[in-house]
Design an enzyme around this catalytic site. Structure first.
Site, PDB file in Angstrom:
ATOM      1  N   GLY A 103      69.861  98.638  53.389  1.00 21.85           N
ATOM      2  CA  GLY A 103      69.935  99.990  53.935  1.00 21.85           C
ATOM      3  C   GLY A 103      70.058  99.962  55.447  1.00 21.85           C
ATOM      4  O   GLY A 103      69.959  98.916  56.100  1.00 21.85           O
ATOM      5  N   GLU A 104      70.278 101.162  56.014  1.00 21.93           N
ATOM      6  CA  GLU A 104      70.415 101.311  57.457  1.00 21.93           C
ATOM      7  C   GLU A 104      69.858 102.658  57.866  1.00 21.93           C
ATOM      8  O   GLU A 104      69.955 103.637  57.118  1.00 21.93           O
ATOM      9  CB  GLU A 104      71.891 101.193  57.860  1.00 21.93           C
ATOM     10  CG  GLU A 104      72.130 101.302  59.350  1.00 21.93           C
ATOM     11  CD  GLU A 104      73.582 101.066  59.727  1.00 21.93           C
ATOM     12  OE1 GLU A 104      74.063 101.724  60.673  1.00 21.93           O
ATOM     13  OE2 GLU A 104      74.234 100.224  59.066  1.00 21.93           O
ATOM     14  N   GLY A 105      69.234 102.716  59.032  1.00 19.30           N
ATOM     15  CA  GLY A 105      68.683 103.968  59.534  1.00 19.30           C
ATOM     16  C   GLY A 105      68.747 104.003  61.040  1.00 19.30           C
ATOM     17  O   GLY A 105      69.368 103.139  61.674  1.00 19.30           O
ATOM     18  N   THR A 106      68.108 104.992  61.625  1.00 18.98           N
ATOM     19  CA  THR A 106      68.108 105.110  63.071  1.00 18.98           C
ATOM     20  C   THR A 106      67.381 103.930  63.722  1.00 18.98           C
ATOM     21  O   THR A 106      67.671 103.568  64.849  1.00 18.98           O
ATOM     22  CB  THR A 106      67.430 106.413  63.499  1.00 18.98           C
ATOM     23  OG1 THR A 106      66.113 106.469  62.941  1.00 18.98           O
ATOM     24  CG2 THR A 106      68.229 107.619  63.018  1.00 18.98           C
ATOM     25  N   PHE A 107      66.437 103.339  62.995  1.00 18.53           N
ATOM     26  CA  PHE A 107      65.633 102.232  63.530  1.00 18.53           C
ATOM     27  C   PHE A 107      66.409 100.937  63.579  1.00 18.53           C
ATOM     28  O   PHE A 107      66.147 100.057  64.390  1.00 18.53           O
ATOM     29  CB  PHE A 107      64.392 102.032  62.656  1.00 18.53           C
ATOM     30  CG  PHE A 107      64.733 101.715  61.227  1.00 18.53           C
ATOM     31  CD1 PHE A 107      64.961 100.419  60.816  1.00 18.53           C
ATOM     32  CD2 PHE A 107      64.852 102.730  60.296  1.00 18.53           C
ATOM     33  CE1 PHE A 107      65.304 100.131  59.501  1.00 18.53           C
ATOM     34  CE2 PHE A 107      65.179 102.459  58.969  1.00 18.53           C
ATOM     35  CZ  PHE A 107      65.408 101.155  58.578  1.00 18.53           C
ATOM     36  N   GLY A 108      67.354 100.735  62.636  1.00 20.62           N
ATOM     37  CA  GLY A 108      68.060  99.477  62.510  1.00 20.62           C
ATOM     38  C   GLY A 108      68.568  99.277  61.094  1.00 20.62           C
ATOM     39  O   GLY A 108      69.049 100.216  60.460  1.00 20.62           O
ATOM     40  N   GLN A 109      68.425  98.058  60.585  1.00 24.83           N
ATOM     41  CA  GLN A 109      68.937  97.711  59.261  1.00 24.83           C
ATOM     42  C   GLN A 109      67.876  96.965  58.458  1.00 24.83           C
ATOM     43  O   GLN A 109      66.977  96.355  59.031  1.00 24.83           O
ATOM     44  CB  GLN A 109      70.178  96.816  59.392  1.00 24.83           C
ATOM     45  CG  GLN A 109      71.285  97.408  60.236  1.00 24.83           C
ATOM     46  CD  GLN A 109      72.346  96.384  60.586  1.00 24.83           C
ATOM     47  OE1 GLN A 109      73.381  96.307  59.948  1.00 24.83           O
ATOM     48  NE2 GLN A 109      72.093  95.596  61.614  1.00 24.83           N
ATOM     49  N   VAL A 110      68.018  97.021  57.129  1.00 27.77           N
ATOM     50  CA  VAL A 110      67.161  96.245  56.237  1.00 27.77           C
ATOM     51  C   VAL A 110      68.069  95.326  55.425  1.00 27.77           C
ATOM     52  O   VAL A 110      69.015  95.789  54.780  1.00 27.77           O
ATOM     53  CB  VAL A 110      66.337  97.152  55.299  1.00 27.77           C
ATOM     54  CG1 VAL A 110      65.472  96.295  54.376  1.00 27.77           C
ATOM     55  CG2 VAL A 110      65.470  98.106  56.112  1.00 27.77           C
ATOM     56  N   ASP A 221      56.408 110.785  57.083  1.00 31.53           N
ATOM     57  CA  ASP A 221      57.798 110.749  56.609  1.00 31.53           C
ATOM     58  C   ASP A 221      57.864 110.406  55.132  1.00 31.53           C
ATOM     59  O   ASP A 221      58.642 109.541  54.711  1.00 31.53           O
ATOM     60  CB  ASP A 221      58.611 109.744  57.425  1.00 31.53           C
ATOM     61  CG  ASP A 221      60.121 109.944  57.257  1.00 31.53           C
ATOM     62  OD1 ASP A 221      60.532 111.058  56.844  1.00 31.53           O
ATOM     63  OD2 ASP A 221      60.886 109.008  57.524  1.00 31.53           O
TER      64      ASP A 221
END
Length: 437
Positions: A103-110, A221
């Site tokens: 996955g990917e988000g505002t924080f970075g990637q997994v 969250d």
């Protein structure tokens, strides 16, 4: 890295016998030892995934980074947004082989990785190389370590293995879990979960949140994407088993998890109760009214999110599908009734524009007719639940009304909700049994 100078003779050209100086690089960091001729064990790892035995050259090897020199990839520039740039199959340090992007988000990637030392799958959260995200990651690590210290057996929250700083990216290594609740909903074309599974998921979710609140932590969250099944196993069940008697459909099937154990993830926004609170928290669909109205927030914002999640598990769709505050408040009033005057009175200057004469400025203030139609098509909470639940509907509605009270001071606490008749009234209910579906 140490640079030494050695003398070599050139070969070719007009001065064949003339010696020249050439630098030789001596690598003193095992993470950066280049050894491109070492065969990759990726195919061995894939055999493990498929149930086959590992290649003997890989399984019999005792891991030693100075013997098994599996190099890190060459240094690359980060993306313009500060994300780590990688390729599938390469290494993240000498220890982790990158298998896929989760996955990917505002924080970075997994990333899903294979731990070459422990010989197990892990999930690695790679934070963007931007100062504010790095600082937030350090707070998340502090939260994760506190949770791990008190969560004996790792029954409530995802377990952190360790963390490291790699090429200006903070990397947090987690145990590998299964799909999220949202993944299952999407796989089933947003079809609802069976009520026994909702019962079990709701119980575990409330226990996990109660555990966090007792440690003075607020998740802030909670949403289906941040609740993961521990096991990825599932099986297919005919859809007609979950539909009302008058609406049978014998042609379709849906995926049902084999095991119901879940864990919370993503503590990047988690806040200690005594720390300063940001103005806005929670993903839009699961945001409590006190956050929108600017009253400030506390533990009760997690409880509101749980109420929204349980409705979504019962219906298959998010309760408040909106992208603006006024429409969001109008949806709340449509489903739950009018906002209390004392909450309207205490709205801060940012939220005053949503009201006129102590009443919500709706539909006059709507941005479009589409927005008005989106609000008017929503049913009352009682009608919405009874459309999808054959039994336990009354107890579930009462529970949801306690979780979704406007006033956070009157909202149920997590431990109080666990004592609700929805969880305690039926003594024969002992949990989720997929084989009885």
């Amino acid at each position: 890295m140490v640079t030494q100078w050695i003398t070599e003779y050139s070969h070719g050209g007009m001065m064949d016998n003339r010696p020249r100086k050439k630098p030789r690089i001596v690598w003193d960091d095992p993470q950066t030892i280049p050894h491109p001729k070492v065969p990759t064990p990726l195919h061995c790892v894939q055999q493990v995934f498929n149930g086959a035995s590992m290649d003997h050259t890989f399984s019999s090897m005792h891991y030693n980074p100075r013997i098994y020199r599996n190099p890190s990839p060459p240094w690359r520039e980060d993306s313009k947004d500060g994300h780590y740039v990688f390729s599938i199959g390469e290494n993240l340090t000498f220890r982790y082989r990158i298998l896929s992007k989760i996955g990917e988000g505002t924080f970075g990637q997994v990333l899903e990785c294979y731990d070459l030392e422990k010989k197990e799958l892990v999930a690695i959260k790679i934070i963007r190389s931007i100062k504010k995200y790095r600082e937030a990651a350090l707070i998340e690590i502090e939260v994760l370590q506190k949770l791990a210290k008190h969560d004996i057996g790792g029954t409530h929250c995802v377990q952190i293995r360790h963390w490291f700083d790699y090429r200006n990216h903070i990397c947090i290594v987690f145990e590998k879990l299964g799909p999220s609740l949202y993944d299952f909903l999407r796989k089933n074309n947003y079809c609802s979960f069976p009520i026994d599974l909702v019962w079990e998921l709701g119980r575990q979710l409330l226990e996990s949140v109660a555990f966090m609140h007792e440690l003075c932590l607020i998740h802030t969250d909670l949403k289906p994407e941040n609740i993961l099944f521990v096991s990825p196993d599932y099986f297919k069940v005919p859809v007609y088993k979950f539909l009302p008697r008058f609406s049978k459909d014998f042609s379709n099937f849906k995926s049902i998890p084999m095991f119901s154990t879940i864990k919370l993830i993503d503590f990047g926004s988690t806040t200690f109760e005594h720390h300063d609170h940001s103005y806005v928290v929670s993903t839009r669909h699961y945001r409590a009214p006190e956050v929108i109205l600017g009253h400030g927030w506390d533990y009760a914002c997690d409880i509101w999110s749980i109420g929204c999640i349980l409705v979504e598990l019962c219906s298959g769709e998010a309760l408040f599908q909106t992208h603006e505050n006024l429409e969001h408040l109008a949806m709340m009033e449509r489903v739950l009734g009018p906002l209390p005057h004392n909450m309207v009175n205490r709205s801060d200057w940012r939220a005053e524009k949503y009201f006129r004469h102590m009443r919500l400025d709706w539909p006059q203030g709507a941005s479009s007719m589409e927005s008005i139609r989106a609000v008017w098509k929503l049913p009352r909470l009682q009608n919405l639940i009874m459309q999808h639940v054959d039994h336990s509907g009354g107890d579930l509605i009462d529970l949801l009304q306690g979780l979704l009270r406007y006033d956070p001071a009157q909202r149920l606490k997590a431990r109080q909700a666990l004592q609700h008749p929805f969880f305690t009234r039926n003594p024969n209910r002992c949990g989720y049994s997929p084989h009885l579906l």
